[in-house]
Design a protein around this motif. Structure first.
Motif, PDB file in Angstrom:
ATOM      1  N   ASN A   1       0.811  -1.217   0.000  1.00 23.68           N
ATOM      2  CA  ASN A   1       0.000   0.000   0.000  1.00 23.68           C
ATOM      3  C   ASN A   1       0.847   1.269   0.000  1.00 23.68           C
ATOM      4  N   PHE A   2       2.134   1.150  -0.351  1.00 23.80           N
ATOM      5  CA  PHE A   2       2.987   2.336  -0.363  1.00 23.80           C
ATOM      6  C   PHE A   2       2.524   3.343  -1.401  1.00 23.80           C
ATOM      7  N   GLN A   3       1.881   2.871  -2.487  1.00 28.80           N
ATOM      8  CA  GLN A   3       1.430   3.811  -3.507  1.00 28.80           C
ATOM      9  C   GLN A   3       0.356   4.748  -2.983  1.00 28.80           C
ATOM     10  N   PHE A   4      -0.332   4.371  -1.881  1.00 30.43           N
ATOM     11  CA  PHE A   4      -1.290   5.301  -1.280  1.00 30.43           C
ATOM     12  C   PHE A   4      -0.585   6.573  -0.807  1.00 30.43           C
ATOM     13  N   ASP A   5       0.625   6.409  -0.325  1.00 30.80           N
ATOM     14  CA  ASP A   5       1.375   7.538   0.226  1.00 30.80           C
ATOM     15  C   ASP A   5       1.974   8.406  -0.869  1.00 30.80           C
ATOM     16  N   THR A   6       2.121   7.879  -2.070  1.00 31.68           N
ATOM     17  CA  THR A   6       2.817   8.614  -3.131  1.00 31.68           C
ATOM     18  C   THR A   6       1.907   9.079  -4.262  1.00 31.68           C
ATOM     19  N   SER A   7       0.700   8.524  -4.378  1.00 33.47           N
ATOM     20  CA  SER A   7      -0.151   8.848  -5.531  1.00 33.47           C
ATOM     21  C   SER A   7      -0.410  10.341  -5.642  1.00 33.47           C
ATOM     22  N   PHE A   8      -0.781  10.962  -4.547  1.00 36.67           N
ATOM     23  CA  PHE A   8      -1.076  12.396  -4.620  1.00 36.67           C
ATOM     24  C   PHE A   8       0.191  13.241  -4.593  1.00 36.67           C
ATOM     25  N   MET A   9       1.333  12.637  -4.264  1.00 33.71           N
ATOM     26  CA  MET A   9       2.588  13.357  -4.462  1.00 33.71           C
ATOM     27  C   MET A   9       2.856  13.537  -5.954  1.00 33.71           C
ATOM     28  N   TYR A  10       2.550  12.496  -6.752  1.00 33.36           N
ATOM     29  CA  TYR A  10       2.643  12.647  -8.205  1.00 33.36           C
ATOM     30  C   TYR A  10       1.696  13.748  -8.674  1.00 33.36           C
ATOM     31  N   MET A  11       0.481  13.736  -8.110  1.00 29.98           N
ATOM     32  CA  MET A  11      -0.508  14.749  -8.476  1.00 29.98           C
ATOM     33  C   MET A  11       0.030  16.152  -8.185  1.00 29.98           C
ATOM     34  N   ILE A  12       0.586  16.328  -6.983  1.00 28.93           N
ATOM     35  CA  ILE A  12       1.073  17.650  -6.589  1.00 28.93           C
ATOM     36  C   ILE A  12       2.200  18.105  -7.506  1.00 28.93           C
ATOM     37  N   ALA A  13       3.153  17.222  -7.783  1.00 29.89           N
ATOM     38  CA  ALA A  13       4.261  17.587  -8.668  1.00 29.89           C
ATOM     39  C   ALA A  13       3.752  17.943 -10.063  1.00 29.89           C
TER      40      ALA A  13
END
Length: 768
Positions: free
Chosen positions: A511-523
């Motif tokens: 479930n690590f992608q839960f922590d990074t998905s919206f980081m991609y969005m923000i970038a």
């Protein structure tokens, strides 16, 4: 004083322990003493019973340990030892055969077991127990038996106790909660990485599950190499006490160790070698409710202070006199400032594409050239960013919340603490949550994301009021004000906090992608906003942008599942990465005035021939070319690094690509802004400097690496550390605090960095 169950067990062993039913067996009973080694021989025709007695006190707990040794020459003859107690029966064979992965068999001829102590209601009583020794082997087998007291059976608070354990000689100790202590943390440490071990917390009951093949049957447990820690709460143990059980595993694969060879024959016995491990255990009181309250107040206080600071800055700015129009714009009417009529007036004409080609391919573009569309149309176009990300957030977050609740429930029900990768040395439970502090520290993303939305809303309202009263500055000057992407960025920051909190409910690789998905969005949204500032008419639509971000998240999932060491995946991804970089570079260089069709290769060759070979002329758009060349160098280098190193943490690698491109574009924007004669006002300059410093400290704490799901749970615990802030927050919590502040500051930079252009005519603002 022998109970009926004990008598029945004794009769069964006596009658069925021989080779055939009805065969008589010579039974010898001996009165035995503690701390005496008995050397004896057993055959199928005789059975020996050792009778022990000892005084048990209600106020004092003593452990009793049985040790048995058999000569290695007698490993083919199995001896059965049965220990009969008042309320329990313990049986084991020697040699003890323990099974590992793929049913590998490991024999142990030295066995040591601690007897569980049944509770007593009397102040003091004498208890009896018997050790029965029997075998089915016709030949005599020698053995040694020794029963002794464990003087340090009860662990003392904050006092370290050192012991040794092996697969056939597990250890466990008792701990009693002292008055006034409701939560303790049990820490087991060793200087030895291997052999792999398991620490378990079990209720006071018989039997105690203290072998590799049954230690997971009861209570909480976790594998460990050098470090292990479990937080224990009094409410979970009705007797106000528990056992700390330490078992050495027969194999090391669970802790990341090497795999033994596969036996040639299914019944082949494998020599396990020396698997004795020296460990120490210490039980310390955990934090009390006051520390929880202080941690929560500290967290709220930090981020509420930003609300107060924002209010003070807003009051100070509102007290300043209004800004005067620049001399260049005095007397200019709205019609004079526009480079042409609005695009809606001629979109249906046949020369629309040729007009775009003429405007967008000029050597020096101004913002007025790329701000020709109707403002109402563009506002609606960019508001779709906000509504789309809000919809995505709802549909993304709901199954995530459901999944992590399920994870946490499984951890609580099974007691398997290898499921989640916490910093166990600083994991403070609250209710059903195992690491409440890691969840609480994400509050900053939500609160600061909401604050940013309020700031954007205020600017939006002020701008709309200026448009209503036909303010010339709002109509003709500065970077066109479109707030849809800002609203999307604030929403993404809030969702990053929510999903990071969900991830930290049970952090692991699935479930690590839960922590990074919206980081991609923000970038991605930040890069789009930077591009939109100077290219409002030709910025990507919300549907295209989110489709590209969805593709990034799709590759993130594929990388987590298939990327570990898979050369084929990395080749495909690197090729796609490089092709996407080239296509995007072409799109940016030609401002979208190119077509991807069958004739593209012919046109490319023609440009190379005419511009590079025949005339040897330089690029028409030098600034854009410099940015794109640097961007391609960075991305090609990252692609090469991924192909060569193939990092296990693909999600972080993908995030690093996005952040590197964002930083490169931001640096280019600042440099070009200063080169164009523009300036940076005091407020954005302070935000830039403050944000840079905070990002530096945030990254320092991020790279501390308190746990890592790229390794086994036991190896991850080697990185665990104690709390460093208020006895409640660890390094990663501080990363949450600082990174949320840094992101908020970065958003303010994007919001305010072009405020110096609010009185500058758009046909005098350069595009870059």
């Amino acid at each position: 004083k022998i109970t009926l169950n004990t008598l029945i067990c004794f009769l069964l062993i006596s009658t069925c322990g021989s080779g055939a039913v009805g065969e008589t067996k010579n039974v010898v009973q001996k009165d035995a003493e503690f701390d005496v080694t008995y050397n004896d021989t057993v055959t199928s025709e005789n059975q020996t019973i050792y009778a022990f007695n000892h005084t048990v006190s209600r106020n004092k707990t003593e452990g009793v340990r049985v040790r048995v040794d058999v000569s290695p020459q007698n490993l083919e003859s199995t001896i059965l030892f049965v220990v009969r107690q008042k309320q329990a029966v313990l049986s084991f064979q020697v040699p003890l055969i323990l099974r590992g992965l793929y049913q590998r068999k490991y024999p142990y001829n030295h066995v040591g077991r601690t007897l569980c102590q049944p509770p007593t209601r009397a102040a003091s009583e004498t208890q009896y127990f018997f050790v029965d020794v029997s075998t089915l082997s016709a030949q005599g087998t020698n053995y040694q038996l020794r029963v002794s007291r464990v003087e340090s059976f009860t662990l003392q608070t904050d006092k370290k106790f050192t012991f040794t354990a092996s697969p056939s000689q597990p250890q466990y100790f008792k701990y009693v909660f002292p008055d006034g202590v409701d939560t303790v943390i049990v820490k087991v440490n060793s200087d030895m990485n291997f052999p792999c071990s398991v620490m378990s917390i079990q209720d006071i009951q018989c039997p105690v599950y203290d072998l590799d093949n049954n230690v997971a049957f009861l209570g909480m447990y976790q594998t460990m190499t050098k470090k292990g820690a479990i937080t224990v709460q009094r409410k979970d143990f009705p007797r106000n006490s528990f056992y700390v059980v330490v078992v050495v595993k027969t194999e090391d694969e669970a802790c990341g160790g090497p795999l033994h060879f596969y036996p040639l024959r299914p019944d082949e016995l494998i020599d396990a070698g020396n698997r004795t491990k020296v460990l120490d255990v210490v039980v310390s009181p955990a934090i009390n409710s006051e520390v929880y309250v202080m941690g929560m107040l500290f967290c709220l206080g930090i981020f509420l202070s930003f609300y107060l600071l924002t209010l003070l800055v807003a009051c100070c700015l509102s007290s300043l006199p209004p800004t005067e129009r620049s001399l260049d714009s005095v007397g200019r009417s709205r019609h004079e400032s526009l480079s042409s009529v609005e695009e809606d007036d001629y979109d249906t004409l046949e020369d629309i594409n040729s007009d775009k080609n003429i405007v967008r391919t000029k050597k020096f573009l101004c913002v007025s050239d790329l701000a020709r569309k109707d403002k109402r149309v563009l506002s609606k176009k960019y508001q779709i960013y906000f509504w789309n990300i809000a919809t995505i957030a709802v549909f993304y977050a709901l199954p995530v919340i459901q999944l992590v609740i399920t994870y946490q429930t499984v951890v609580n029900v099974t007691g398997n603490q290898d499921i989640c990768y916490y910093n166990f040395l600083c994991a403070h439970p609250l209710g059903a949550l195992s690491a409440f502090n890691n969840i609480l520290s994400n509050l900053g993303y939500v609160m600061l994301g909401l604050l940013f939305l309020l700031i954007v809303l205020k600017r939006d309202i002020v701008h709309n009021r200026a448009l209503v009263r036909n303010d010339l500055n709002a109509l003709e000057c500065g970077i066109p004000k479109h707030f849809g992407l800002f609203y999307a960025m604030g929403t993404a920051l809030m969702m990053e906090g929510l999903l990071s909190a969900c991830y930290h409910v049970c952090p692991n690789y699935t479930n690590f992608q839960f922590d990074t998905s919206f980081m991609y969005m923000i970038a991605g949204l930040c890069m789009l906003k930077l591009y939109q500032k100077r290219h409002p008419d030709i910025n990507a639509s919300a549907y295209t942008a989110y489709a590209c971000l969805a593709a990034v998240i799709f590759f993130s999932v594929l990388g987590v599942v298939f990327g570990k060491g898979n050369m084929a995946f990395w080749i495909v991804f690197s090729v796609i990465h490089i092709l996407a970089t080239l296509l995007l570079s072409t799109q940016l260089y030609y401002m979208g005035r190119w077509r991807l069709n069958a004739g593209i290769l012919r046109r490319m060759l023609h440009i190379i021939y005419t511009d590079c070979i025949r005339q040897c002329s330089g690029p028409m758009y030098i600034d854009r070319m410099v940015l794109l060349v640097m961007g391609n160098i960075v991305n090609w280098s990252l692609a090469a690094y991924g192909l060569i190193e193939r990092p296990n943490d693909f999600a972080s690698y993908l995030l690093a690509i996005a952040i590197c491109n964002l930083l490169l574009y931001f640096a280019f924007y600042i440099i070009m802004k200063l080169r164009s004669g523009e300036r940076i006002k005091c407020l954005p300059l302070v935000c830039i400097l403050f944000t840079a410093v905070v990002w530096g400290f945030a990254l320092y704490f991020f790279f501390q690496g308190l746990s890592t799901w790229q390794k086994t749970p036991a190896e991850s615990r080697e990185h665990n550390r104690d709390c460093i802030l208020l006895f409640f927050f660890d390094d990663h919590d501080i990363w949450h605090f600082l990174s949320s502040i840094a992101m908020f500051g970065s958003f303010l930079v994007l919001l305010t960095m072009d405020d110096d252009l609010d009185t500058v005519q758009r046909d005098k603002i350069y595009v870059f």
